[in-house]
Scaffold this active site. Sequence first.
Site, mmCIF file in Angstrom:
data_model
loop_
_atom_site.group_PDB
_atom_site.id
_atom_site.type_symbol
_atom_site.label_atom_id
_atom_site.label_comp_id
_atom_site.label_asym_id
_atom_site.label_seq_id
_atom_site.Cartn_x
_atom_site.Cartn_y
_atom_site.Cartn_z
ATOM 1 C CG ASP A 264 12.991 3.174 4.031
ATOM 2 O OD1 ASP A 264 11.586 3.541 4.132
ATOM 3 O OD2 ASP A 264 13.395 3.742 3.245
HETATM 4 C C1 NOJ Z 1 9.829 5.327 2.233
HETATM 5 C C2 NOJ Z 1 11.234 5.725 2.191
HETATM 6 O O1 NOJ Z 1 11.933 4.707 1.460
HETATM 7 C C3 NOJ Z 1 12.399 6.434 2.510
HETATM 8 O O2 NOJ Z 1 13.146 7.664 2.344
HETATM 9 C C4 NOJ Z 1 11.183 7.500 3.763
HETATM 10 O O3 NOJ Z 1 10.724 8.152 4.514
HETATM 11 C C5 NOJ Z 1 10.311 6.030 4.314
HETATM 12 N N1 NOJ Z 1 9.207 5.619 3.296
HETATM 13 C C6 NOJ Z 1 8.728 6.679 4.878
HETATM 14 O O4 NOJ Z 1 7.748 7.317 4.083
#
Ligand code: NOJ
Length: 727
Positions: A264
């Site tokens: 993430d």
């Molecule tokens: C952080 C988020 O936790 C995740 O769900 C998301 O896909 C990513 N950012 C990318 O934007």
Amino acid sequence: MRPRRSRKLEARLEALLAQMTLAEKLGQLNQAHGGTPENKALVGQGRVGSLINLCPTDCPDPVAVYNSFQEAAVKGSRLGIPLIIGRDVIHGFRTMFPIPLGQAASFDPDLVCQAARVAATEAASWGINWTFAPMVDIARDPRWGRSAEGGGEDPVLASRMGAAMVRGFQGDDLGAPDSLAACAKHYVGYGAAEGGRDYNTTLIPEGYLRDVYLPPFRACVEAGAATLMSAFNDLNGVPASGNELTLRRILKKEWGFDGFVVSDWASIDEMISHGYCANRREAARAALRAGVDMEMVSPCYAEHLPDLVARGEVPLDWVDDAVRRILRIKFRLGLFDRPFIEPRPGVLLNPAHLATARRLAAACCVLLKNDGVLPLDCGVRKLAAIGPLADAPAEQMGCWTVDGLARDVVTPLAALREALAGRAEVTYAPGLPGARSTDTAGFAEAVAAARGADAVALFLGEDAGMSGEAHCRAFLDLPGAQAGLLEAVAAAGRPVVVVVMAGRALALPDVLAKSSAVLYAWHPGTMGGPALADLLLGAESPSGRLPVCLPRHVGQIPLYYAKRNTGRPARDEERGAPAGTPLDPKDFTSRYMDVEHTPLFPFGFGLTYSSFEYKELQLSSPAIGRDDALTASIRLTNTGRREAVEVVQLYVRDVAASLTRPVRELKDFQRVRLGPGESRRVEFVLRSSQLAFHGPDMKLRVEAGEFRLWIGPDAARGDSATFALTD
Ligand code: NOJ
């Protein structure tokens, strides 16, 4: 379906890998953010293998931007390896569907799959190859803002929804031009954040992890999910993005997952804040060792892997394994053979897409109460649409709507006006300027509108910004002055139908008490207005069921139906006694003094405009062996006057086991549509493997003994019988 390994593809992959320098390999592990000139230059040098958020939503020519970046990769870099371009296509691209928690309320995996197909088709027309969805984090704490993004509290329901979304995004052929690679996230345990506060620590015993939190990910892998995302949370002391047990051992080894894992956003770097790694160098090593193949945005891999590999502190095998996985997905997506795209006008907001959005939004709404006022199909000449969410297009889309546009949304006010044109007048008074507002200046107008109408549709709940990432709440009631608005409007004496739009399970006992009917619509998306008009006016009967318990009060959290019984379970008749009441010795049970122990509405609950009778529960046998299956069936009759859908649910309890088991677990469900008076025997086949749980050795086991089974309309009711599993 999991893709079969293709020998030809693997041979192409190995031939390519053999030509790659270390720098080129590490480039594939690097995901950069945005379509900047600097990033394009890095792509041309083979130092970036993936991009997230290439264009902004208002980009005038996304296809040209996409093709220009692919050109930099394919024609500019030495080996011509195409990019994989990702974006958060969470519950729609331009056509926004209900939030995923709402989608789960449909209990309709086929329809959810169709919605994901639409989202993929629209997003792919922009050159997006990869979506960061589905989110399949089990969430049993509605304070957590991200409970909006997942499939609710139950592993079986969330698994079905997650797998359906994977099938929809990826289509029958991942290599087709309208397919996206799916990404099951956030692996794993992220939804168990302590206190419902985002990014917070999670403590989950391994058996519980395997029985509750892992199954939806497993289901996505079995459905063929190309990628997974490692989560932000600290899981039992080891951050999820550095967790060898969950990534390397369970996902890659036990499950044989051959796609890739992306971290993430900066979650590798954040292992320093977690206190797990001293610096980026350690973080890079820990994440790659654990099995994170691609780093999203933060620079740990790019900065430190070259030296770590050169010094032998990171074996080249770890790098090669990650590169292989990433290339494999790029090959499966057909990016090597078809890196460029053509414009496809007419795809976004196509009428067929909007029709699917309307159907799904209607299927997601859960009718919680109806004293007979609904449907509003006769006698209403003047309807008052009141409330801050009656005509709030952006709020209606909910959280995580990267590319959804408010101007495309049809609100309930607009839809009711259109549907009732020539039949009834629809007056409108927002009452409050926004869901969180405490400015009561509009109350008088709202009350006057209510008084002047035959019935009121009152749109209350949360705005889109009250749920989603980092948007957690400590209170679960209506925000701002909405409770006061309800009270004032109800005092006008007209029947009040409350439509709740929210990104989570709210605690709404007062709403229930003060209204004639309550319809829980979640955030229903672009076509939420027409869908709600269909339901309110009776063109459709509500068919959604709760994918989470609705609490009475935030103090009951965590609250979920599949609890353990305890040694002193509260009895049903113990409805909570006023604080300070002396307890009778028999009342020393697991309950509260000041609120009931039960939810306001159980998991699985939902009414229709008809009524259903369950009778004649039958089991194929009183006992089954380990290799057998049990057939359980019940006669379902529509005893009302309207056609409606009943969601028939099968639950099981393992009565006594070597580890205590939940009081009930959902095993299966079916949506059954019956006409008035129609009757059908609904049949479930329960395999003994569905009775398994993880023992202390972390192996699945099915224990002989007595099981109780229920078939019914929700997790608190149903006809029941027992059967035995014998050795
Ligand atoms: C952080 C988020 O936790 C995740 O769900 C998301 O896909 C990513 N950012 C990318 O934007």
